[in-house]
Each structure stands twice: as C-alpha cells, then as structure tokens.
Design a protein around this motif. Structure first.
Motif, PDB file in Angstrom:
ATOM      1  N   CYS A   1       0.408  -7.240  -7.688  1.00 54.93           N
ATOM      2  CA  CYS A   1       0.007  -5.978  -8.286  1.00 54.93           C
ATOM      3  C   CYS A   1      -1.511  -5.961  -8.392  1.00 54.93           C
ATOM      4  CB  CYS A   1       0.602  -5.827  -9.688  1.00 54.93           C
ATOM      5  SG  CYS A   1       2.396  -5.949  -9.699  1.00 54.93           S
ATOM      6  N   PHE A   2      -2.088  -4.815  -8.093  1.00 54.55           N
ATOM      7  CA  PHE A   2      -3.542  -4.708  -8.091  1.00 54.55           C
ATOM      8  C   PHE A   2      -4.004  -3.678  -9.111  1.00 54.55           C
ATOM      9  CE2 PHE A   2      -1.938  -5.959  -3.983  1.00 54.55           C
ATOM     10  CZ  PHE A   2      -2.726  -7.058  -3.660  1.00 54.55           C
TER      11      PHE A   2
ATOM     12  N   LEU B   1       0.864  -1.178   0.000  1.00 58.59           N
ATOM     13  CA  LEU B   1       0.000   0.000   0.000  1.00 58.59           C
ATOM     14  C   LEU B   1       0.896   1.221   0.000  1.00 58.59           C
ATOM     15  CD1 LEU B   1      -2.388  -1.298   2.734  1.00 58.59           C
ATOM     16  CD2 LEU B   1      -3.206  -0.553   0.514  1.00 58.59           C
ATOM     17  N   VAL B   2       0.517   2.221  -0.764  1.00 53.65           N
ATOM     18  CA  VAL B   2       1.318   3.449  -0.792  1.00 53.65           C
ATOM     19  C   VAL B   2       0.417   4.659  -0.567  1.00 53.65           C
ATOM     20  CG1 VAL B   2       3.135   2.578  -2.298  1.00 53.65           C
ATOM     21  CG2 VAL B   2       1.092   3.637  -3.308  1.00 53.65           C
ATOM     22  N   ASN B   3       1.051   5.747  -0.148  1.00 48.98           N
ATOM     23  CA  ASN B   3       0.277   6.973   0.073  1.00 48.98           C
ATOM     24  C   ASN B   3       0.163   7.785  -1.214  1.00 48.98           C
ATOM     25  OD1 ASN B   3       2.772   8.255  -0.188  1.00 48.98           O
ATOM     26  ND2 ASN B   3       3.112   8.283   2.013  1.00 48.98           N
ATOM     27  N   GLU B   4      -0.556   8.878  -1.097  1.00 50.88           N
ATOM     28  CA  GLU B   4      -0.843   9.696  -2.259  1.00 50.88           C
ATOM     29  C   GLU B   4       0.432  10.265  -2.883  1.00 50.88           C
ATOM     30  OE1 GLU B   4      -2.983  13.393  -1.596  1.00 50.88           O
ATOM     31  OE2 GLU B   4      -4.500  12.710  -3.018  1.00 50.88           O
ATOM     32  N   ALA B   5       1.340  10.720  -2.042  1.00 53.76           N
ATOM     33  CA  ALA B   5       2.567  11.342  -2.549  1.00 53.76           C
ATOM     34  C   ALA B   5       3.344  10.363  -3.432  1.00 53.76           C
ATOM     35  CB  ALA B   5       3.431  11.813  -1.382  1.00 53.76           C
TER      36      ALA B   5
ATOM     37  N   ILE C   1      -0.804  -1.042  -4.583  1.00 56.04           N
ATOM     38  CA  ILE C   1       0.135  -0.760  -5.664  1.00 56.04           C
ATOM     39  C   ILE C   1      -0.261  -1.483  -6.954  1.00 56.04           C
ATOM     40  CG2 ILE C   1       2.093  -0.241  -4.203  1.00 56.04           C
ATOM     41  CD1 ILE C   1       3.075  -3.101  -4.674  1.00 56.04           C
ATOM     42  N   PRO C   2      -0.212  -0.785  -8.085  1.00 57.71           N
ATOM     43  CA  PRO C   2      -0.484  -1.419  -9.370  1.00 57.71           C
ATOM     44  C   PRO C   2       0.773  -2.092  -9.919  1.00 57.71           C
ATOM     45  CG  PRO C   2      -0.188   0.927  -9.679  1.00 57.71           C
ATOM     46  CD  PRO C   2      -0.031   0.667  -8.204  1.00 57.71           C
TER      47      PRO C   2
ATOM     48  N   PRO D   1       6.365   1.691  -5.136  1.00 58.32           N
ATOM     49  CA  PRO D   1       7.137   1.774  -3.888  1.00 58.32           C
ATOM     50  C   PRO D   1       8.645   1.796  -4.131  1.00 58.32           C
ATOM     51  CG  PRO D   1       6.090  -0.386  -4.099  1.00 58.32           C
ATOM     52  CD  PRO D   1       5.526   0.483  -5.176  1.00 58.32           C
ATOM     53  N   ILE D   2       9.142   1.083  -5.122  1.00 59.43           N
ATOM     54  CA  ILE D   2      10.600   1.048  -5.306  1.00 59.43           C
ATOM     55  C   ILE D   2      11.134   2.413  -5.716  1.00 59.43           C
ATOM     56  CG2 ILE D   2      12.553   0.079  -6.561  1.00 59.43           C
ATOM     57  CD1 ILE D   2      11.092  -2.498  -6.877  1.00 59.43           C
TER      58      ILE D   2
END
Length: 423
Positions: A262-263, A201-205, A231-232, A237-238
């Motif tokens: 990946c979603f 999961l990642v944030n908006e930024a 995350i798609p 994230p990387i």
RNA sequence: GGAGGAAUGGCAGAGUGGUCGAAUGCGGCAGUCUUGAAAACUGUUGAGGGUCACACCUCCGGGGGUUCGAAUCCCUCUUCCUCCGCCA
C-alpha cells in the motif's frame, strides 16, 4: 455518495446524524436539493423540446417519402429554433448536473446509530479488550532499536534508495514479513474469502468508485505520464472488481482477500509517533472485502470483527477494539471498528486493523447493484477490513516477544518462518 | 512501438441516413402439455431519467461533429483481435 432520493426523503434525519461528525450539513443538503430541483426542471424542459423536434423530424421523413419535398422543406425551417433551444438547455442541464455531483461528493456517509458522538480518537468507545500486557524486563527496546540490533529492518537503506518511510526488510525480518502474509492469507481463505492478486496501480474511475477521489487525491501517489494511481489499500482494486455489476441474490455474499503493498503519501506527518514502522509510505497489508445483501451487512461486519479477533488471539497479542466516534469515522464509512495492539516498549496502542461497513455509499458510486427477491434493482452493501496490516503487527510482535537475548516467534508463525527465534 | 480489423441488449449476432430501442438465435421468466421432469409449443424479457400511473426523454464502447433526422457518415479517445518489432 448518498443517494438523492435518500436525501430528498430524509433531509432532517441526515442532518441530525451528521451532527455526530461535527458537521452542520444543513447548508450543503439544501444546496444539493436546490440543484437537484433545478436539474430536474431543466431536464423536463429539455425533454419537451426534444419531443417536439423528434415529432417534426418524423413528419419531415414521411413527407420526403411520399414525395412532398416542398412541404418537408417548409417544416425544416421550424426546427431551427428548437435546435437552438435544446442546445442551450442541454448546456444548462450539464452545468447543473455537474454542480450537483460536485456537492454530492462532499457529503460524507451517514453514521450508524451506534456511532458515538465525539471529536477525536480520544472519544472512540472501547468495546472489547483481550490478552495480557506482558511485563518487560528493564532495557526493553522499541522495535526500531530491535530492528537495528538484530539487523532485520534497515530504515537508512530505504532512505538511500527511495526516501523516508520506505524501509528495507532483511534476513529474518524479510522472512517474518512473508510468513505473516502467508499466515493471514491462509486464515482468510479458510474463512471463505477468495484470494486475489491485483494490479497495484488503478485508474481514476476506480479511485472515484471507492471514494479516494476526489476528496483524498493528495494522499495517493499519482503516475502522471499514464494518469494512474498507486493503490493506498487493496480495498480499491478489490471493490472495483465489481464496479458497474448487476448481481443476482445467489451470488451474494462475495468475499475476497488480497495481499498488496500500500502506498500513502501521508504528507505533513512527521515526529516521534511516526518513527520506525509506525507510519510508512509503503507498507504491506492483507485485506478482506465483502459485498453483501443490505439486510446481511451488519451480521457480516460482526463476522469480520470475530475473524480478526481470532487472528490476534492466535498471535497472542494484547489488543483492544474501538468503535470509532463520529469525529474519527472515515468519510465513506457508516460504522468502523478499529483494532489496536499494545506496543509494550512504546507504551501505546497501535492501530492494526480497521473494519468498516460502507452500506450503499461506495456501491452508489460504483453502480454496484443486485436484483433482489422481487426482481427490483438495489444497491449492495460493501464492507472491508484489514486482516491484517503488517508493519504494526510486526512492531507489536518484536516488542512484545522480546527477551534479553532475542525475539521469540509466535507459535503459529514458526511453521511459516522456519525458525523460532531472532537472535 | 509500427500496420490493419473490430466494439450493438445476459450471451451470440443482423442492421450503412427516416416509425430501429434495434431482426434472429440462445439464455431468463410465465403458461400449455406431463404423475413429475425433459422435449415441444405459446407468451414475455435491456438500462437510466421522469410520472400516482401513463406520456415523454436519453442510451448501440467514451467524447465531439455533420444533418430536419445518426447504431448507420466524419473527427477523436479508449479497449479488444490479427500481423510485425521489442521484451521478463
């Protein structure tokens, strides 16, 4: 995101290059430059006003210190107007800056010179092909039939517990999938990529950093309660690991590999071409990401292409490489090579990897820079590629390696699987 | 989830309303010394915008407020630490 100074200095060149994307960029670039000019003139005006009140404040301070309270109070009255003016200018400035940002987010990356013109995937340019397409016996099945026949992937169970596009892998199917992940990670780390395990999961930024936001908002799953996105791709994230970084030349290049699910919401795509593993809402992928000195990035891209080739060669899958045309090129990419394996039973090519150079497009959003040889700050180039995406590789293996009474396991995978056939 | 504390330049760490963009130390860079290096000494060293270059403006976790003036006071959010609770 393109850099403003690039647009200021190369407007005509950019317009010409964006024609390859079938885009008439003239109106938006003009709007950007107008807003930029407006923003800057407001900034200048505001600066002058602030300079004036700063000066007065200092005088007032000094007067108070030397006990001249009356004179100080008299000066105070002068500041009221300045305050009002700077408040108004500040608001105008913010509005202009926001409008500018909004427009800037809508401009795609400039295609590399080698990108062919074209509208659809049919205009992509095949640059390489390798591997023999096996002749299958009569009665060869597409992978979704094979999955059922050998009970290795269950699509209906996925529908029951979640919904369409969320398959359940079982038995040797699950093991083969895990084997592929390990094999890919081993290949990548052997090629110098550092393995990372990441939040899913990642944030908006982070979404803005790599360019999924704002333009692809609808394609990501959004967890509203916490305002996080599934995350798609591991790219998000990387690459964001280095958001806001100032690197030294000695740290470059940076090479990562990571496995993640990946979603993708993939809203609105249904039909024959999305059957089985061809298109899913959740799938596994091993990704490679590189952060490079601008002068080294195209060499790095070639290296990544060679790397993916070496994997497909070991898997003995027939594949081809396409250079994406302007119309098919991703929003953030300057140059992309797609890898496709031939799906014998479906008689079509399946995309299993996409290798791209984003040049400074992501780095600008990420504020990811380095100090160059002369001590000047420059944006880095970012690149990424799949090495590889699992489902379609799996589909390719199942279909191309099928025999009348079972599916052979590619030789390189046997040690990872612990078996050499699925029966 | 509850209760407290904290967030300052690459790092550490001063600074509680007025030349503070910010002491000091470490680190970095340049120089002196040295055959060379180390040590020592001297100088220099945050970021963004703006300019031909200056000037000038902004930034002390984010956002908002008080004030002529905020790193410093108030509100709010986020993150981290300590304690308690819960938990794979």
């Amino acid at each position: 995101m393109l850099q403003l100074h690039t647009i200021r200095e190369n407007k005509e060149r950019i317009i010409k290059a964006l024609k390859k994307r079938n885009m008439d960029a003239e109106p938006i670039l003009s709007a950007v430059l107008d807003l930029d000019e407006k923003r800057r003139s407001l900034q200048t005006e505001l600066d002058a006003t602030l300079a004036e009140s700063n000066k007065l404040s200092k005088e007032i301070g000094m007067l108070f210190k030397s006990g001249k309270a009356q004179e100080a109070n008299a000066l105070k009255e002068q500041t009221a107007g300045l305050k009002e003016t700077s408040k108004q200018l500040g608001e105008d400035l913010n509005k202009a800056a926001e409008a500018l940002q909004e427009q800037l987010y809508l401009v795609p990356n400039i295609p590399h010179d080698s990108v062919p013109a074209g509208n659809t995937d049919e205009d992509n340019e095949e640059v390489y092909r390798e591997g023999d397409i096996p002749e299958l016996a009569d009665g060869a099945l597409p992978h979704w039939e094979l999955a059922k026949k050998y009970d290795i992937i269950d699509f209906e169970l996925g529908v029951k517990i979640t919904g369409a596009g969320f398959p359940v892998y079982k038995g040797k199917g699950a093991r083969l999938q895990r084997a592929l992940i390990s094999y890919f990670l081993d290949k990548n780390t052997a090629a110098g990529y550092t393995e990372v395990q990441l939040p899913h999961l990642v944030n908006e930024a982070s979404g803005y950093g790599t360019g999924q936001l704002p333009d692809k908002e609808g394609q990501m799953y959004h967890v509203q309660a916490d305002d996080l996105y599934l995350i798609p791709t591991a790219e998000v994230p990387i690459t964001n690991l280095h958001r806001d970084d100032m690197l030294s030349t000695a740290e470059l290049p940076i090479k990562y590999t990571g496995y993640t699910p990946c979603f993708r919401r993939e809203a609105g795509s249904y039909g024959a071409h999305v059957r089985g593993l061809n298109r899913l809402h959740q799938f596994d992928k091993v990704e490679v990401v590189r952060v490079e000195h601008p002068e080294a990035s195209y060499k790095a891209l070639d290296e990544m292409v060679e790397h993916v080739k070496s994997i497909l060669k070991e898997l003995k899958l027939p594949y081809r490489i396409l250079r994406l045309c302007g119309g098919d090129l991703g929003f953030t990419s300057a140059l992309t090579y797609d890898f496709e394996v031939f799906s014998t039973a479906q008689d079509r090519w399946l995309e299993i990897s996409s290798v791209s150079n984003f040049e400074t497009f992501q780095a600008n959003r990420l504020k990811l820079r380095f100090k160059d040889e002369n001590g000047k700050r420059q944006l880095v180039h970012t690149l990424n590629g799949s090495a590889l995406a699992l489902p379609r590789v799996l589909a390719g293996i199942l279909e191309n390696y099928q025999t009348k009474d079972g599916i052979k396991i590619p030789e390189v995978l046997v040690p990872y699987c612990g078996f050499d056939r699925i029966e």
